[in-house]
Design an enzyme around this catalytic site. Structure first.
Site, PDB file in Angstrom:
ATOM      1  N   GLY A  69     -14.236  -0.489 -12.146  1.00  0.00           N
ATOM      2  CA  GLY A  69     -15.180   0.322 -11.390  1.00  0.00           C
ATOM      3  C   GLY A  69     -16.419   0.520 -12.250  1.00  0.00           C
ATOM      4  O   GLY A  69     -16.447   0.091 -13.417  1.00  0.00           O
ATOM      5  N   SER A  70     -17.412   1.216 -11.707  1.00  0.00           N
ATOM      6  CA  SER A  70     -18.681   1.345 -12.438  1.00  0.00           C
ATOM      7  C   SER A  70     -18.489   1.994 -13.807  1.00  0.00           C
ATOM      8  O   SER A  70     -19.179   1.664 -14.767  1.00  0.00           O
ATOM      9  CB  SER A  70     -19.675   2.150 -11.599  1.00  0.00           C
ATOM     10  OG  SER A  70     -19.085   3.376 -11.208  1.00  0.00           O
ATOM     11  N   GLU A 112     -16.262   1.541 -15.953  1.00  0.00           N
ATOM     12  CA  GLU A 112     -15.639   0.672 -16.958  1.00  0.00           C
ATOM     13  C   GLU A 112     -16.484  -0.546 -17.306  1.00  0.00           C
ATOM     14  O   GLU A 112     -16.193  -1.254 -18.266  1.00  0.00           O
ATOM     15  CB  GLU A 112     -14.268   0.143 -16.481  1.00  0.00           C
ATOM     16  CG  GLU A 112     -13.224   1.199 -16.294  1.00  0.00           C
ATOM     17  CD  GLU A 112     -13.443   1.943 -14.989  1.00  0.00           C
ATOM     18  OE1 GLU A 112     -13.586   3.169 -15.039  1.00  0.00           O
ATOM     19  OE2 GLU A 112     -13.502   1.301 -13.935  1.00  0.00           O
ATOM     20  N   GLU A 118      -3.849  -0.970  -8.232  1.00  0.00           N
ATOM     21  CA  GLU A 118      -3.442  -0.576  -9.586  1.00  0.00           C
ATOM     22  C   GLU A 118      -1.942  -0.671  -9.822  1.00  0.00           C
ATOM     23  O   GLU A 118      -1.497  -0.837 -10.963  1.00  0.00           O
ATOM     24  CB  GLU A 118      -3.970   0.811  -9.910  1.00  0.00           C
ATOM     25  CG  GLU A 118      -5.472   0.859 -10.212  1.00  0.00           C
ATOM     26  CD  GLU A 118      -6.372   0.828  -8.979  1.00  0.00           C
ATOM     27  OE1 GLU A 118      -5.848   0.729  -7.837  1.00  0.00           O
ATOM     28  OE2 GLU A 118      -7.608   0.900  -9.147  1.00  0.00           O
ATOM     29  N   HIS A 157      -9.637   2.392 -13.394  1.00  0.00           N
ATOM     30  CA  HIS A 157     -10.824   3.116 -12.955  1.00  0.00           C
ATOM     31  C   HIS A 157     -10.526   4.618 -12.907  1.00  0.00           C
ATOM     32  O   HIS A 157      -9.540   5.035 -12.285  1.00  0.00           O
ATOM     33  CB  HIS A 157     -11.237   2.596 -11.578  1.00  0.00           C
ATOM     34  CG  HIS A 157     -12.518   3.178 -11.086  1.00  0.00           C
ATOM     35  ND1 HIS A 157     -13.624   3.319 -11.886  1.00  0.00           N
ATOM     36  CD2 HIS A 157     -12.868   3.640  -9.865  1.00  0.00           C
ATOM     37  CE1 HIS A 157     -14.600   3.852 -11.176  1.00  0.00           C
ATOM     38  NE2 HIS A 157     -14.166   4.061  -9.947  1.00  0.00           N
ATOM     39  N   HIS A 197      22.917   9.067 -10.138  1.00  0.00           N
ATOM     40  CA  HIS A 197      21.998   9.017  -8.994  1.00  0.00           C
ATOM     41  C   HIS A 197      22.325  10.118  -7.986  1.00  0.00           C
ATOM     42  O   HIS A 197      21.450  10.592  -7.284  1.00  0.00           O
ATOM     43  CB  HIS A 197      22.085   7.628  -8.331  1.00  0.00           C
ATOM     44  CG  HIS A 197      21.117   7.408  -7.206  1.00  0.00           C
ATOM     45  ND1 HIS A 197      21.139   6.304  -6.400  1.00  0.00           N
ATOM     46  CD2 HIS A 197      20.083   8.155  -6.745  1.00  0.00           C
ATOM     47  CE1 HIS A 197      20.182   6.386  -5.506  1.00  0.00           C
ATOM     48  NE2 HIS A 197      19.524   7.493  -5.681  1.00  0.00           N
ATOM     49  N   GLY A 234      13.482   3.456 -10.540  1.00  0.00           N
ATOM     50  CA  GLY A 234      13.752   3.639  -9.119  1.00  0.00           C
ATOM     51  C   GLY A 234      12.489   3.638  -8.274  1.00  0.00           C
ATOM     52  O   GLY A 234      12.557   3.762  -7.058  1.00  0.00           O
TER      53      GLY A 234
HETATM   54  N1  TPP Z   1       9.066   4.887  -2.491  1.00  0.00           N
HETATM   55  C1  TPP Z   1       9.098   4.447  -3.763  1.00  0.00           C
HETATM   56  C2  TPP Z   1       7.830   4.255  -4.516  1.00  0.00           C
HETATM   57  N2  TPP Z   1      10.255   4.188  -4.371  1.00  0.00           N
HETATM   58  C3  TPP Z   1      11.417   4.381  -3.726  1.00  0.00           C
HETATM   59  N3  TPP Z   1      12.550   4.143  -4.382  1.00  0.00           N
HETATM   60  C4  TPP Z   1      11.426   4.801  -2.368  1.00  0.00           C
HETATM   61  C5  TPP Z   1      10.213   5.039  -1.794  1.00  0.00           C
HETATM   62  C6  TPP Z   1      12.718   5.029  -1.611  1.00  0.00           C
HETATM   63  N4  TPP Z   1      13.473   3.801  -1.355  1.00  0.00           N
HETATM   64  C7  TPP Z   1      14.548   3.463  -2.082  1.00  0.00           C
HETATM   65  S1  TPP Z   1      15.272   2.070  -1.564  1.00  0.00           S
HETATM   66  C8  TPP Z   1      14.138   1.855  -0.347  1.00  0.00           C
HETATM   67  C9  TPP Z   1      13.211   2.891  -0.349  1.00  0.00           C
HETATM   68  C10 TPP Z   1      12.084   3.010   0.582  1.00  0.00           C
HETATM   69  C11 TPP Z   1      14.232   0.689   0.586  1.00  0.00           C
HETATM   70  C12 TPP Z   1      13.781  -0.608   0.011  1.00  0.00           C
HETATM   71  O1  TPP Z   1      13.779  -1.587   1.005  1.00  0.00           O
HETATM   72  P1  TPP Z   1      14.007  -3.112   0.732  1.00  0.00           P
HETATM   73  O2  TPP Z   1      13.232  -3.565  -0.418  1.00  0.00           O
HETATM   74  O3  TPP Z   1      13.811  -3.844   2.006  1.00  0.00           O
HETATM   75  O4  TPP Z   1      15.515  -3.215   0.280  1.00  0.00           O
HETATM   76  P2  TPP Z   1      16.847  -2.824   1.064  1.00  0.00           P
HETATM   77  O5  TPP Z   1      17.022  -1.365   0.920  1.00  0.00           O
HETATM   78  O6  TPP Z   1      16.675  -3.246   2.477  1.00  0.00           O
HETATM   79  O7  TPP Z   1      17.887  -3.583   0.330  1.00  0.00           O
END
Ligand code: TPP
Length: 522
Positions: free
Chosen positions: A25-26, A28, A47, A70, A277, A396
């Site tokens: 961006g400007s 940088e 990003e 940025h 988890h 995750g």
């Molecule tokens: N947003 C983010 C940034 N990270 C996350 N882990 C989630 C939302 C919640 N989440 C965990 S698994 C998942 C989501 C949305 C589904 C992922 O879908 P896909 O890649 O199609 O794999 P599938 O579950 O169908 O195996």
């Protein structure tokens, strides 16, 4: 007299960080005036892609990577990926643009009002230097902190009028990056190993990250230990076809205790003990078992609910245990049960896809994976055979997979890299396809398209949903990955028929540049 720009580029060169991952961006642009030929700039179109690529590249090259974002909006977009780099313990030196010091009092357009707090707590260090001439020193300090175990991202905010200010060159220093075990703790852990009868090892991300694959195999063989992969590991630290390999631990307390039942000593290598988890009750360990942990992160050592923690470099710790442990001869533990063969049917089972991929890929191809519901199936049907051939994220946070695939491929020239990514996951950083095309990297992207967020649907019962009950926001109809790939300039095809799968994958694994295969699965 040299400028801040001269001094910073000189420093980056001496740290081996001549690849800059960014989206400019400007605020940088002044960094790039007379940009030297020995540097390259990798533009990410969002990003999440910038930081994900840098993370994959840093891990593949085993060096810190340099990122330029940025000011506030760029850092904001990158935040999920910075969180992932922090959890991955990937050394990233992130520079963020800032408005010129001379107008900062007037809350100017694009200024970041609290730049050092913006990325916290997911950077190890964050600073906006008090004076322009302090910028090289800030970057050096940030670099030494990023590369000290536990590694991680750091952030330096740089006002745009700093780059042209006069400044002296800064000499790079030698700063140690790892710690050695404390002798009395080492003796205690060695004693546990020498005197137990049925040891189990739990191998985490830190083993492969620290280059300790061979030492881990050696230590496990010496002790005839059953070897589990730690819950949610982002790398693989033990060969999946080894007779001592026991499988993957789930991220759930009672199931971990169940899996480790019967062992009297548990040695956790390069992993938290343990990553959970979902909620759980009861003991963290099977009755009568002792636990010792070799870990490079004092914070992870501190929160472990049980056991002895030896804080040191993971490879240093395992090497020291190789020196210090001489167990009696123990019987070999039982072999892991083989998964039943997956059969082709329509729609295609994920197990059939992964079994076929295992059969057609060379064992040294590199897998970058982000496919949540396919992960447990992968654990049964697609073993990892070699060090530095498996990467996913420890956080995750989705959006890592496609970007890291490109970064890993860029960092391992000539290597075939497979990006194994779910349809949902791929959409968080789909723009990474463009980089793969521009760089003509030998990548085979495999999009596992089940047209839904299956992991969430499978998880719903934990929160009281009945089988098959509708879950809001978990269906993904209407995405055409062949069209998306082509829109980024990437060759692509779709396969639905299990009979065509093996040949399609075989030829896609031979592509010169990138190719995307959308596999429609059940
Ligand atoms: N947003 C983010 C940034 N990270 C996350 N882990 C989630 C939302 C919640 N989440 C965990 S698994 C998942 C989501 C949305 C589904 C992922 O879908 P896909 O890649 O199609 O794999 P599938 O579950 O169908 O195996």
């Amino acid at each position: 007299r040299p400028t801040v720009r001269d001094a910073v580029l000189d420093l980056l060169r001496s740290f081996g960080m001549t690849t800059i991952f960014g989206n400019p961006g400007s605020t940088e642009l002044a960094l790039f005036l007379d940009f030297p030929d020995d540097f390259s700039y990798q533009l990410g179109l969002q990003e999440a892609v910038v930081v994900g690529m840098a993370d994959g590249y840093a891990q593949a090259t085993r060096k810190a990577a340099f990122v330029n974002l940025h000011s506030a909006a760029g850092v904001g977009n990158a935040m999920g990926a910075i969180f992932t780099a922090y959890k991955n313990a990937t050394p990233l030196v992130i520079s963020a643009g800032q408005q010129a010091r001379s107008i900062l009092p007037y809350d100017p357009f694009l200024s970041s009002s609290d730049p050092t707090h913006l990325a916290m707590p997911y950077v190890k260090y964050s600073v906006e230097p008090a004076r322009a001439e302090d910028v090289p020193q800030a970057i050096a300090r940030a670099y030494y902190m990023a590369t000290q175990a536990p590694c991680g991202p750091v952030l330096v905010s740089i006002p745009s009028d700093d780059w042209n200010r006069p400044c002296d060159y800064l000499q790079p220093r030698t700063v140690s990056t790892t710690a050695w075990p404390q002798p009395e703790i080492l003796a205690q852990v060695a004693e546990m190993l020498n005197h137990c009868e049925r040891p189990a090892f739990v191998v985490g991300t830190g083993v492969d990250r620290d280059g300790a694959w061979n030492e881990t195999v050696q230590l496990a063989e010496r002790h005839n230990a059953r070897v589990w992969i730690a819950p949610m590991s982002a790398r693989c630290g033990f060969p999946g076809d080894h007779p001592l390999f026991a499988g993957y631990l789930p991220a759930e307390r009672a199931k971990i205790v169940g899996s480790l039942g019967g062992h009297d000593a548990i040695l956790v290598l390069g992993a938290p003990a343990f990553t959970y988890h979902i909620e759980g009750e009861g003991p963290h360990l099977p009755a009568g078992a002792s636990l010792a942990q070799v870990i490079d992160d004092p914070a992870i050592a501190a929160w472990a609910p049980v056991g002895t923690a030896m804080v040191c470099g993971v490879r240093a710790g395992i090497s020291a245990l190789l020196q210090a442990s001489s167990p009696p001869k123990r019987p070999a533990p039982p072999l892991r049960q083989k998964a039943p063969r997956a059969e082709p049917s329509s729609p295609m089972p994920v197990a059939y896809l992964l079994q076929t991929l295992d059969e057609v890929r060379a064992p040294d191809t590199v897998i970058v994976e982000e496919s949540p519901s396919a992960r447990p199936v992968m654990h049964r049907y697609m073993p990892i055979y070699q060090s530095e051939t498996f990467y996913t994220m420890a956080s995750g946070g989705l959006g890592y997979g496609l970007a890291a695939t490109v970064g890993v491929a860029l960092g391992m020239p000539g290597k075939r890299v497979i990006g194994l990514v779910g349809d949902g996951s791929s959409m968080y950083s789909i723009q990474a396809l463009w980089n793969a095309v521009q760089l003509q990297l030998p990548i085979t992207f495999i999009i596992i398209n089940n047209q839904r967020y299956a992991a969430l649907q499978e998880f719903a019962h934990t929160f009281g949903f009945k089988p098959g009950e509708h879950l809001q926001g978990s269906e993904l109809p209407g995405l055409d990955f062949v069209a998306l790939a082509k829109g980024h300039g990437c060759e692509a095809l779709r396969v639905e028929d299990p009979a065509l799968l093996a040949d399609t994958l075989k030829s896609a694994l031979q592509s010169k540049g990138p190719i995307l295969v959308e596999v429609r699965v059940a």
